[in-house]
Write an enzyme that holds these catalytic residues in place. Structure first.
Site, PDB file in Angstrom:
ATOM      1  N   CYS A  54       0.836  -1.193   0.000  1.00  0.00           N
ATOM      2  CA  CYS A  54       0.000   0.000   0.000  1.00  0.00           C
ATOM      3  C   CYS A  54       0.874   1.248   0.000  1.00  0.00           C
ATOM      4  O   CYS A  54       1.992   1.239   0.495  1.00  0.00           O
ATOM      5  CB  CYS A  54      -0.901   0.013   1.232  1.00  0.00           C
ATOM      6  SG  CYS A  54      -1.966  -1.431   1.388  1.00  0.00           S
ATOM      7  N   LYS A  72       5.317  -3.401  -5.979  1.00  0.00           N
ATOM      8  CA  LYS A  72       6.753  -3.138  -6.028  1.00  0.00           C
ATOM      9  C   LYS A  72       7.438  -3.560  -4.746  1.00  0.00           C
ATOM     10  O   LYS A  72       8.498  -4.178  -4.760  1.00  0.00           O
ATOM     11  CB  LYS A  72       6.981  -1.649  -6.282  1.00  0.00           C
ATOM     12  CG  LYS A  72       8.450  -1.244  -6.378  1.00  0.00           C
ATOM     13  CD  LYS A  72       9.073  -1.769  -7.637  1.00  0.00           C
ATOM     14  CE  LYS A  72      10.478  -1.259  -7.837  1.00  0.00           C
ATOM     15  NZ  LYS A  72      11.132  -1.881  -8.995  1.00  0.00           N
TER      16      LYS A  72
END
Length: 616
Positions: free
Chosen positions: A2, A611
């Site tokens: 997040c 990522k």
């Protein structure tokens, strides 16, 4: 995973929050939302499932008032699906406070039952709403956001970053972290919070990284950090080494295309200032003293995904040069198999973000068992370096595309530096051998530039193969992890089946996959280094070609032995064999990107990927 942004300052919170979330998109997400204290003192929120553009469209159609205080969030779903209702922020205290959260609250079910018993209600399926409702209850009891927040985070179990604001205290944002990233940005009359510095680097390059189990309170003029018990904590500031323009496309069609083009600089910047007089000297490691390294009797590299393949490449070089046993472990497997660890064990962790949860937990486990630890990382202010004895930063610059390219070559370069530094300390290479290796390594950036010149040819090959459903990759020695990385890149970007194998395993099973037309990339080792190994790979090529495979060989300039048996040959410049991975991986990265482009896919934000994986 997040993305989190917090801001307290002037009446520009929407600009700061949306801009920060845009720069955090690379972390991966499936919904987005913001909460702002409006000029009239009310709390205004907006949140939508989908990309950030969906939220901005919502704000254009149904604007909310701007203000000087706000929090923003991009969510990667864990508890509950990617819906508007489950998106953050979540509200408490009858809609007067808002909470955003990264991580997993492991005891949320117990806390939820406690609150349900007191007749509190919930609208979402998330663990985050439990924290918001709990904070609302504690705020009513304490009358202070900071005190209530301290009570709440002390009760939470798991890994989390939590931010909150309350309309009763319109110029305050509070945050806390446990095994999840949170960085402070220091401004003039304004302050920031973010999952990483990309959230606020457009506004300030002065930052603070808070530690484990710490709480931060920001106002326009002040930043206060305490532990979970409320005791003050001193935090050292640092300057971000890049500016906002480094995290922009700058005219490139994608961040991935830009970052592949930046790989020569990523390697050069990692090497810069770390060699003198033909020997490697790394200030961050030299500060530990020679005794630290002379006491090592085994090295374990822990990492996940692409970073693990960088570790495999590095392990060949470190073991050859420094004559220390090196193993490479997947971080998420390492601590569950009761590995043998002693005071002579050195853990080398690799994480682009420095926040990979599995790797962080592996480092902590090893440290508790008495191991020494060094981290290879690309992000200042990250958690894993702070859990290590020293950090070897790659200086590859911000990597925005989810699938790693330039960070990968930076990690390999850093491991080469570490191996040569360790060999110097241990006396396992002569001065002449060190000079030769250093010269070869520092010549690599220009050789990468030469490989990049063939990008159009590789792109054409990828477009010809755009309907391919399966691709195999083969390699031996240092070419094996490059085969693994080539397969991973194709899976990540093009969503097609791809597998990497050690070429010697071919006859032990994988050759059954070969059928007419099957594309196979083969990373061919230099015949100058080991003619025997080279002959074996050429033999492997003949075996698969005899069964109808379409062979694409990656071979050094002048290697004519592959020509009769390969359908296509991609040439790389001559290099010392141990350094060839820094060259041979480039065509595979370009191929995966271009094949995805040919299929009309988003190469910067592949589906389902994040990522920075900050949950286990």
């Amino acid at each position: 995973m997040c993305g989190i942004v917090g801001y307290v300052g002037t009446d520009k919170s929407l600009e700061v929050l949306l801009g920060g979330l845009k720069r955090l998109e690379y972390r991966g997400y499936d919904s987005a939302g913001i909460a702002v204290i409006a000029p009239d003192g009310s709390l205004a929120t907006a949140k939508r499932a989908g990309k950030l553009d969906v939220l901005t469209d919502e704000l254009q159609q149904h604007p909310i008032p701007d203000g000087g205080t706000g929090i923003g969030h991009t969510r990667w779903a864990t508890h509950g699906g990617p819906t508007d209702c489950n998106a953050h922020p979540h509200l408490g205290d009858d809609g007067r406070l808002a909470v955003i959260h990264n991580g997993i609250i492991e005891n949320f079910a117990t806390l939820r039952d406690e609150l349900l018993a007191e007749e509190f209600t919930f609208e979402s399926e998330t663990d985050t709403e439990v924290a918001a409702v709990l904070l609302g209850r504690e705020y009513r009891a304490a009358g202070s956001l900071s005190e209530a927040f301290q009570r709440v985070v002390s009760r939470l179990e798991g890994a989390f970053t939590l931010l909150a604001l309350h309309q009763d205290q319109p110029h305050v944002v509070v945050g806390a972290r446990r095994n999840s990233p949170l960085v402070i940005g220091l401004g003039e009359g304004e302050n920031f919070l973010g999952s990483d510095v990309a959230a606020f680097v457009e506004h300030t390059q002065r930052a603070l990284a808070i530690g484990q189990d710490q709480i931060v309170t920001i106002t326009p003029e002040q930043v206060t950090v305490t532990d979970f018990a409320g005791a003050p904590v001193e935090v050292e500031p640092f300057d971000v080494a890049w500016d906002a323009t480094a995290a922009e496309k700058g005219g490139w069609p994608s961040f991935m295309a830009k970052e592949i083009a930046e790989e020569p600089d990523a390697v050069a910047n990692t090497l810069r200032g770390r060699a003198a007089d033909g020997a490697v000297h790394i200030p961050e490691l030299d500060a530990l003293g020679d005794e630290f390294f002379l006491g090592i009797d085994q090295i374990t590299i822990v990492a996940c995904g692409t970073a693990a393949y960088a570790g495999l490449v590095g392990s060949y070089a470190i073991e050859k040069w420094a004559r220390v046993p090196v193993t490479v472990e997947l971080s998420h497997e390492f601590r569950y198999r009761e590995p043998v660890i002693s005071g002579g064990t050195l853990i080398v962790s690799i994480s682009q973000s420095g926040e990979t949860m599995d790797t962080l937990m592996a480092v902590k486990y090893a440290r508790e068992a008495g191991a020494k630890a060094i981290s290879v990382c690309n992000t200042q202010g990250a958690t894993i370096p702070r859990e290590s004895d020293a950090a070897l930063y790659t200086h590859a610059g911000p990597e925005v595309a989810v699938a790693s390219t330039k960070a990968f070559v930076g990690q390999i370069a850093a491991l080469y530096l570490f191996g040569l530094s360790l060999a110097r300390v241990r006396g396992t290479l002569s001065a002449a051998q060190q000079r030769d290796a250093v010269a070869e390594l520092f010549a690599v950036p220009e050789k990468i530039r030469a490989v990049l010149e063939s990008k159009d040819t590789i792109a054409q090959l990828a477009h010809w193969m755009s309907d391919t459903r399966s691709v195999l990759f083969l390699g031996r020695h240092v070419g094996y992890p490059i085969a693994l990385e080539g397969a991973l890149k194709l899976k990540e970007l093009a969503y097609i089946h791809a597998e990497g194998f050690a070429a010697g395993e071919l006859k032990h099973g994988p050759i059954a996959l070969i059928e007419p037309g099957q594309p196979v990339f083969v990373v061919v080792p230099s015949p100058r280094w080991s003619d025997e190994l080279h002959k074996k790979v050429v033999s492997n090529i003949q075996e698969i070609r005899a069964r109808g495979a379409r062979v694409i060989a990656i071979a050094e300039a002048g290697d004519a032995a592959v020509l009769p048996f390969a359908d296509e040959v991609i040439r790389i410049p001559l290099a010392a064999p141990l350094f060839e991975p820094l060259l041979s991986v480039i065509p595979l990265q370009i191929f995966a990107m271009e094949l995805a482009v040919a299929k009309g896919l988003d190469v910067d934000q592949p589906r389902n990927l994040a990522k920075s994986v900050t949950v286990e």
